[in-house]
Scaffold this active site. Structure first.
Site, PDB file in Angstrom:
ATOM      1  N   GLU A   1       0.813  -1.221   0.000  1.00  0.00           N
ATOM      2  CA  GLU A   1       0.000   0.000   0.000  1.00  0.00           C
ATOM      3  C   GLU A   1       0.845   1.270   0.000  1.00  0.00           C
ATOM      4  O   GLU A   1       0.373   2.348   0.339  1.00  0.00           O
ATOM      5  CB  GLU A   1      -0.930  -0.009   1.208  1.00  0.00           C
ATOM      6  CG  GLU A   1      -1.931  -1.147   1.146  1.00  0.00           C
ATOM      7  CD  GLU A   1      -2.582  -1.399   2.492  1.00  0.00           C
ATOM      8  OE1 GLU A   1      -3.447  -0.598   2.867  1.00  0.00           O
ATOM      9  OE2 GLU A   1      -2.218  -2.372   3.158  1.00  0.00           O
TER      10      GLU A   1
ATOM     11  N   GLY B   1      -6.777   5.800   5.168  1.00  0.00           N
ATOM     12  CA  GLY B   1      -6.212   6.642   4.108  1.00  0.00           C
ATOM     13  C   GLY B   1      -6.618   8.096   4.306  1.00  0.00           C
ATOM     14  O   GLY B   1      -7.706   8.389   4.798  1.00  0.00           O
TER      15      GLY B   1
END
Length: 307
Positions: free
Chosen positions: A15, A277
């Site tokens: 990620e 996020g």
């Protein structure tokens, strides 16, 4: 010097790309607000040297392995540098979908059932018949998820037993352990938590089979609804589930929990995210905004809760 902040982003997990975006958004905000902040990518910097640079707090924007699994938390605890988010144990538990589900189940929280964990070594030994038998017990379709991965990377839906081993092989690229569970059709919601209070839930609508990596970060036809359209009664029910799910894992400061509302109008917990996020497409800032917190205020709030 008293408020020198390090923003940690990048790292070497799958990620990384999203982490770089999250970290830069956080760093730019801090700098804009006149805070003495520096961004560091652990790939290029020996983290044990952080202390000698005079950092007073760390804002962790590392997603996935190395960021959400207790590793970075352990280093910062060792260095005695306070950091945003959950501690070592909570981080290590929540990155592990299987262990998280087991704990939630133990506390009587609603999860998708049945499920089991499949190890790569067991698969390599060609225990195909046993694996097939276990999967047929769950009943198709099923969802296969890398056990310790985020951003919906490496998730597959299996409708047909003929594709089973081909898909399992692909999924094992992402993790040595796969969580296999029943596929549930329903409406997905994500709920942010800030300082033990829930942020307004967000309803997610997507065009792919499930809410995958493409739907999250690249497709423009994924829709988010905040307010979520849930009745007050349903929202209260969801709040109770979310806060209990958060507290039994002893999570701290901020995070996000994903749920699905099945056809029988029952909520089922999906997973927990201890470092959400913070990109322009991320959901946590959307929910915070609905609660009256701008992105700038949200970052300051998270920092102020870090002791």
């Amino acid at each position: 010097m008293s408020n020198k902040i390090v923003v940690l982003f990048g790292g070497n997990s799958l990620e990384r790309e999203i982490s770089l975006k999250s970290g830069k958004a956080i760093l730019n905000t801090l700098i804009k607000l006149g805070i003495n902040a520096i961004g560091i990518d652990p790939i290029n910097f020996p983290l044990l040297h952080l202390k000698q640079y005079g950092f007073k707090k760390a804002f962790i924007a590392l997603h996935g392995r190395g960021g959400e699994d207790g590793t970075i938390q352990g280093i910062l605890d060792y260095l005695n540098i306070p950091y945003t988010g959950s501690g070592i144990l909570s981080s290590a538990l929540t990155i592990n979908k299987f262990l998280t589900k087991m704990i939630w189940k133990e506390y009587g929280l609603p999860i998708i059932y049945p499920y089991f964990l499949l190890n790569k070594k067991y698969f390599i030994k060609k225990n195909y018949l046993k694996i097939e038998k276990k999967i047929l017990k769950i009943k198709l379709p099923i969802i296969v998820k890398p056990n310790c991965n985020g951003s919906s990377l490496g998730i597959f839906k299996i409708n047909n037993i003929d594709n089973l081993f081909n898909i399992l092989e692909k999924a094992f690229i992402y993790d040595n352990n796969l969580l296999i569970e029943r596929y549930i059709k329903g409406t997905e919601y994500t709920v942010g938590i800030l300082n033990n209070k829930i942020l307004p839930p967000i309803k997610i609508e997507y065009s792919n089979i499930f809410y995958d990596y493409q739907s999250k970060y690249y497709l423009n036809n994924t829709k988010y609804f905040c307010p979520s359209g849930l009745s007050l009664q349903k929202e209260k029910e969801l709040e109770n589930i979310i806060l209990k799910a958060w507290k039994v894992l002893n999570c701290k400061i901020w995070g996000r929990i994903d749920v699905i509302l099945d056809k029988k109008k029952k909520f089922k917990l999906l997973e927990i995210n201890t470092i959400p996020g913070m990109t322009s497409k991320s959901l946590y800032p959307i929910a915070a905004k609905k609660a009256g917190l701008s992105f700038d205020n949200l970052i300051i709030k998270i920092l102020s809760l870090t002791k």
